[in-house]
Every structure is written in structure tokens, then in C-alpha cells.
Design an enzyme around this catalytic site. Structure first.
Site, PDB file in Angstrom:
ATOM      1  N   SER A  22       7.891  -9.481 -18.706  1.00 55.13           N
ATOM      2  CA  SER A  22       7.831  -7.919 -18.542  1.00 55.13           C
ATOM      3  C   SER A  22       8.428  -7.620 -17.176  1.00 55.13           C
ATOM      4  CB  SER A  22       5.974  -7.621 -18.229  1.00 55.13           C
ATOM      5  OG  SER A  22       5.640  -8.440 -17.296  1.00 55.13           O
ATOM      6  N   ASN A 109      -4.648 -11.232 -14.851  1.00 58.14           N
ATOM      7  CA  ASN A 109      -5.331 -10.351 -15.648  1.00 58.14           C
ATOM      8  C   ASN A 109      -6.130  -9.151 -15.015  1.00 58.14           C
ATOM      9  OD1 ASN A 109      -4.457 -12.111 -17.402  1.00 58.14           O
ATOM     10  ND2 ASN A 109      -6.454 -12.938 -18.035  1.00 58.14           N
ATOM     11  N   THR A 154       0.377  36.935 -36.798  1.00 57.70           N
ATOM     12  CA  THR A 154      -0.443  36.018 -37.604  1.00 57.70           C
ATOM     13  C   THR A 154       0.573  35.563 -39.105  1.00 57.70           C
ATOM     14  OG1 THR A 154      -1.768  37.318 -39.386  1.00 57.70           O
ATOM     15  CG2 THR A 154      -2.574  36.600 -36.991  1.00 57.70           C
ATOM     16  N   HIS A 155       0.625  34.238 -39.374  1.00 58.40           N
ATOM     17  CA  HIS A 155       1.369  33.798 -40.546  1.00 58.40           C
ATOM     18  C   HIS A 155       2.835  34.183 -40.001  1.00 58.40           C
ATOM     19  CE1 HIS A 155      -2.475  33.698 -42.804  1.00 58.40           C
ATOM     20  NE2 HIS A 155      -2.625  34.632 -42.332  1.00 58.40           N
ATOM     21  N   SER A 276      28.308  25.086 -27.714  1.00 53.84           N
ATOM     22  CA  SER A 276      28.649  24.044 -28.815  1.00 53.84           C
ATOM     23  C   SER A 276      30.040  23.999 -28.506  1.00 53.84           C
ATOM     24  CB  SER A 276      28.628  25.295 -30.153  1.00 53.84           C
ATOM     25  OG  SER A 276      29.576  24.532 -31.125  1.00 53.84           O
ATOM     26  N   LYS A 282      28.352  30.130 -29.056  1.00 52.25           N
ATOM     27  CA  LYS A 282      27.215  29.889 -29.024  1.00 52.25           C
ATOM     28  C   LYS A 282      26.521  29.726 -27.822  1.00 52.25           C
ATOM     29  CE  LYS A 282      25.399  27.710 -32.494  1.00 52.25           C
ATOM     30  NZ  LYS A 282      24.496  27.837 -33.287  1.00 52.25           N
ATOM     31  N   ASN A 284      23.062  27.922 -27.091  1.00 53.83           N
ATOM     32  CA  ASN A 284      21.898  27.197 -27.669  1.00 53.83           C
ATOM     33  C   ASN A 284      20.606  26.927 -26.840  1.00 53.83           C
ATOM     34  OD1 ASN A 284      23.407  26.880 -30.141  1.00 53.83           O
ATOM     35  ND2 ASN A 284      24.185  25.206 -29.667  1.00 53.83           N
ATOM     36  N   GLU A 289      14.326  22.891 -27.586  1.00 54.71           N
ATOM     37  CA  GLU A 289      14.419  21.999 -28.986  1.00 54.71           C
ATOM     38  C   GLU A 289      14.320  20.599 -28.496  1.00 54.71           C
ATOM     39  OE1 GLU A 289      17.932  23.338 -31.743  1.00 54.71           O
ATOM     40  OE2 GLU A 289      18.370  23.541 -29.755  1.00 54.71           O
ATOM     41  N   TYR A 316      -8.952 -10.855 -21.983  1.00 54.11           N
ATOM     42  CA  TYR A 316      -7.434 -10.599 -21.850  1.00 54.11           C
ATOM     43  C   TYR A 316      -6.546 -11.235 -23.084  1.00 54.11           C
ATOM     44  CZ  TYR A 316      -2.590 -10.238 -20.330  1.00 54.11           C
ATOM     45  OH  TYR A 316      -1.453  -9.963 -20.152  1.00 54.11           O
ATOM     46  N   GLN A 321       0.213  -6.942 -22.552  1.00 54.55           N
ATOM     47  CA  GLN A 321       1.736  -6.456 -21.829  1.00 54.55           C
ATOM     48  C   GLN A 321       2.260  -5.177 -22.718  1.00 54.55           C
ATOM     49  OE1 GLN A 321       3.620  -9.747 -20.231  1.00 54.55           O
ATOM     50  NE2 GLN A 321       5.299  -9.140 -21.519  1.00 54.55           N
TER      51      GLN A 321
HETATM   52  N1  ARG Z   1       2.594  -9.563 -17.533  1.00 60.33           N
HETATM   53  C1  ARG Z   1       1.204  -9.168 -17.995  1.00 60.33           C
HETATM   54  C2  ARG Z   1       0.840  -8.022 -18.661  1.00 60.33           C
HETATM   55  O1  ARG Z   1       1.599  -7.069 -18.458  1.00 60.33           O
HETATM   56  C3  ARG Z   1       0.384  -9.600 -16.664  1.00 60.33           C
HETATM   57  C4  ARG Z   1      -0.887 -10.523 -16.913  1.00 60.33           C
HETATM   58  C5  ARG Z   1      -0.418 -11.747 -17.217  1.00 60.33           C
HETATM   59  N2  ARG Z   1      -1.548 -12.654 -17.473  1.00 60.33           N
HETATM   60  C6  ARG Z   1      -1.280 -13.827 -18.238  1.00 60.33           C
HETATM   61  N3  ARG Z   1      -2.386 -14.539 -18.535  1.00 60.33           N
HETATM   62  N4  ARG Z   1      -0.252 -14.247 -18.677  1.00 60.33           N
HETATM   63  O2  ARG Z   1      -0.427  -8.003 -19.047  1.00 60.33           O
END
Ligand code: ARG
Length: 459
Positions: A22, A109, A154-155, A276, A282, A284, A289, A316, A321
Site C-alpha cells: 500500500s 490494525n 419548473t420542468h 476549441s 468557441k 467553452n 462540465e 480486521y 486496505q
Molecule cells: N496497509 C494496511 C492497511 O491499509 C495496514 C494494516 C496492515 N495490517 C495487516 N494485518 N497486514 O490496511
């Protein structure tokens, strides 16, 4: 990494590391992670779980690491799974074995649960501030154009004339509710999960209330299993953000319509317009948007998070993650959208004459004519019928109501007198002088109330 894989005989595979890491996205949680670790280390020292000098040394190391991260000098090692491991491993490099004491009484966790709550709190504060800025822009535009009239619809069909300021202040109301929702969400998520350990709590004599105070949480979680796996507040935050985007998309749609040559009610500032590549004429409304379009991904992130949580057993699970990228994306999208829309609203030019001309066409005063007949003693249903006939007649003659003579009026009802010719746009607007209505007096009052609310915009 090696120190958490001692029970294995071989390292994780390359693709597995790529799949499970992560770090590429949770690296942005380093300010929250370090804040949490400093509070935890102080608490461990205060409780005598580690010595004061160990506590100081850890805190010193964490501050040094934060400086490295702030200045971009920190080297991220891709083999480290997440931001928690990256910081801990650097702490070992800087401070040696004492680094190993930081994680006492804590698990990743409850650590990630803490980081995400801290992040969400910061995120809500930033969003509320950005909403306030947009509200300021709305109120200023309303104020600057307080007497401008446009056809209320309205509408998408002309319905009754309203003050442009009244129309704008409708958005102020929406964004006020968004702020209230954000504050409710903040209040509910203001719970410290740290101290829940992996899932069951910890055997160390930690002081959770102290950590909560250090980190600015108003209370501590009551159930360790819930605390490490609860992401309800994120779903709420996604909902808050989705509703904000829904409101922005409505405003965007009106801005887009109003800036067409058919309407030409407003002109966007050059800074908020794009050209454009092929059609030189143009101008825009791409900003509006994109706001409308980006609403889609924010809704998608809400559904994504609900789906991650669906059927997830306690406590957990690594699925959790997957809570990060969507929330980061939603936060970044909403914040930037609010900021850009503030500028777009603040700088747009209102074309009062065009709005008025549009309001003068399309029998927009028909309700006032019917109300006039009611004042003369007819029932509303009779009045509605007579006015409908009258509009049909006028349309057949290609005339607007102000081109109908008294004689013509009287062909439809003897109740019409000279004063029917005094029904104008301003007459119609002034007639709606009840709280929440569009008369100048009411809108001026609403504007004052809006300004008063904005006086104390902070939390
Ligand atoms: N990267 C993990 C998450 O975002 C952190 C917690 C990891 N815990 C574990 N038991 N591997 O949830």
C-alpha cells in the site's frame, strides 16, 4: 520487512509484493502516522512501559523522519509493505534498536485505523473551509445582482419570475446542509481507535484517554474488534462528498445552460473558460462540465467502499486496505472542485438584460393574472381556467400578456379592470413577500442571514 517474516522460509514473490503493497498510496498518510506514533511513544514513556530517554529518542527520530519526508529526502524502499513499516524501518536506521520499542502495545490494525481517522478529520475541516469560500462567492454574486430578475423554471419551462439572488441563495441552502452533514460526520468519527491492538486490546498498561487528548479526539472506542474494522465514518464521508458533488453538478448544469448563446444569461470569465482546437469562436464551460463529470467518480468511490465492507467478517481483514485510494481521490476531487467553482462563481458576469428579456416572454405572469382574479372574488379554479383561455388566445395572436388590451382581457372575464395592466415582473416578485419567498425584502433578509452564518464559518 524481514523482521515481520521470521516465521517464513522465503521472501514474498515479486508480484505478490506488488499486489499487496500500500506504500505507493498510503505514503501520503505520513503526517498522521507520525503524529500518532509520537503520541503513542509519549504515552508509553509516561506509563513507564518504556523509559523516558527511550521515549525521547523515539520522538526525536520521528521528528527527523518527518523532516525528511517534508523535504522529499526520504527514500521509499518498495519492498516495505506500507507507510508504517517504512517509517519504522527508517527509525531503526536512525536510532538503532530502541526503534523496536515503538510498536509496543500497538498493531498496524489499530495504527491504520487511527491514521485514517486523523486523515478524515483533516479532510472534513478542509472541505468545510472550501464550502465556506464557495458560499462567500455565491452570496457576493447575489448581493451584487440583488435586483436582477430571471425566469424561474419548473420542468426547465418558464414558471414564475424570481430574483437571480433568490435562485443563487437556493445553492447557499444546499451547501449549508452539506456543511452540517460534514460536521455530523466529524462528530461521529471523533473516536480514538488506538489501543485496540490487532483486535482484542492489549495486555500493556496503556493510557488511551491520554492518547486521545494528545491527538484531539473527544472519546475512545468502546470495542476493540469494532474499532479495527469499522469504516462506517468513511462511508459517511463518501456520502457527504457525493452529495456535495451532486449539488455542484446541479450548479454546473445551470452554468453550462446559462452560458449557451441561446440563454446568454451569464458570461464566464476567460480564466474559467477553454477554447476549441478547431473552432476559433468557441468559449467553452469546461470547468463546469468537468465538475459535472467528476461527480461520477465520487459516486463510484462511495459504491466501491460500501462494496468492500459488504459481508466482511470481524475483525480486521486486508480488504480494508482498499479503503484508501477511493477516499483520497474523492477528497482531492471534491476539494479542488469546490475551489475552482468558487472562482468561477465569483468571476462570472451576469447579463441582467438578457435575463429580463427572457422573463418577459413566455406568459410567466399568468399565475399573477389568475391570482388577480381570485382577489376579485373568483375561485382559483375558475381563475386558472380563464387565464388559460387568455394565454391560449394571446399565443394564437403571437402576443405577450403586456400587449393584451383591457378590452381583450374583458372578453375573458368582466372581473378584469384597468389595474390588471399593472401586473409586471416587479409586481409579481413583490407579491411573494412571505418568508422564503422571492420579494426584494425577503431576499435581502435571506442575504443578511447568509452573511451572518458565514461570519462564524469555522468549526
Ligand atoms: N496497509 C494496511 C492497511 O491499509 C495496514 C494494516 C496492515 N495490517 C495487516 N494485518 N497486514 O490496511
Amino acid at each position: 520487512m524481514s523482521h515481520i517474516r521470521s516465521r517464513f522460509n522465503k521472501p514474498a514473490g515479486k508480484k505478490v509484493i506488488e499486489y499487496t503493497t500500500s506504500l505507493p498510496f498510503d505514503c501520503r498518510l505520513y503526517p498522521q502516522d507520525i503524529r500518532g506514533s509520537i503520541a503513542h511513544a509519549r504515552m508509553l514513556a509516561k506509563q513507564g512501559i518504556i523509559s523516558n530517554s527511550e521515549g525521547h529518542s523515539i520522538e526525536e527520530g520521528l521528528i527527523a523522519i518527518r523532516e525528511e519526508l517534508d523535504s522529499g529526502k526520504f527514500v521509499f524502499k518498495p519492498e516495505l509493505e506500507d507507510i508504517h513499516m517504512a517509517i519504522e524501518s527508517r527509525l531503526f536506521e536512525i536510532k538503532g534498536d530502541v526503534a523496536g520499542k515503538l510498536h509496543t502495545g500497538r498493531s498496524r490494525n489499530d495504527q491504520i485505523a487511527l491514521d485514517m481517522r486523523l486523515f478524515s478529520k483533516d479532510c472534513i475541516r478542509a472541505i468545510i473551509e472550501a464550502i465556506c469560500n464557495l458560499e462567500h462567492a455565491i452570496v457576493d454574486q447575489a448581493d451584487a445582482n440583488i435586483e436582477v430578475i430571471l425566469p424561474g423554471c419548473t420542468h426547465l419551462q418558464h414558471a414564475q419570475p424570481v430574483l437571480f439572488a433568490h435562485h443563487l441563495l437556493a445553492y447557499f441552502e444546499m451547501f449549508e446542509r452539506d456543511k452540517q452533514r460534514a460536521k455530523d460526520c466529524l462528530n461521529r468519527l471523533d473516536v480514538l481507535p488506538l489501543g485496540s491492538g490487532a483486535l482484542a486490546g492489549t495486555g500493556f498498561n496503556i493510557d488511551r484517554e491520554y492518547v486521545a487528548r494528545e491527538l484531539g479526539f473527544s472519546r475512545i472506542s468502546a470495542n476493540s474488534m469494532d474499532a479495527v474494522s469499522d469504516r462506517d465514518y468513511m462511508i459517511e464521508l463518501h456520502s457527504v462528498c457525493s452529495i456535495i458533488m451532486m449539488h455542484l453538478s446541479r450548479l454546473a448544469e445551470e452554468i453550462i445552460l446559462w452560458s449557451t448563446s441561446e440563454y446568454a444569461f451569464i458570461e464566464l470569465d476567460d480564466e474559467y473558460s477553454t477554447g476549441s482546437s478547431i473552432m476559433p469562436q468557441k468559449k467553452n464551460p469546461d470547468v463546469a462540465e468537468l465538475g459535472r463529470g467528476k461527480t461520477g467518480r465520487v459516486f463510484g468511490n462511495l459504491i466501491g467502499m460500501l462494496t468492500v465492507m459488504k459481508s466482511l467478517p470481524l475483525s480486521y481483514n486486508r480488504d480494508l486496505q482498499e479503503d484508501k485510494e477511493g477516499l483520497f481521490d474523492t477528497f482531492d476531487t471534491v476539494l479542488l472542485s469546490l475551489e475552482v467553482f468558487s472562482g468561477m462563481v465569483a468571476t462570472l458576469q451576469v447579463k441582467a438584460d438578457r435575463m429580463k428579456d427572457a422573463a418577459l416572454s413566455g406568459y410567466i405572469l399568468a399565475t399573477d393574472v389568475a391570482d388577480y382574479l381570485v382577489a376579485k372574488g373568483l375561485s382559483f379554479r375558475q381563475a386558472h381556467h380563464i387565464t388559460g383561455r387568455l394565454v391560449n388566445y394571446a399565443a394564437g395572436k403571437a402576443k405577450q400578456l403586456d400587449e393584451i388590451t383591457l378590452d381583450e382581457y374583458r372578453q375573458f372575464s368582466p372581473a378584469f379592470d384597468e389595474d390588471v395592466l399593472a401586473i409586471t415582473l416587479n409586481y409579481s416578485i413583490e407579491a411573494r413577500n412571505i418568508p422564503g419567498g422571492t420579494s426584494l425584502q425577503q431576499v435581502t433578509r435571506a442575504l443578511k442571514q447568509a452573511r451572518a452564518l458565514l461570519e462564524n464559518c469555522e468549526l
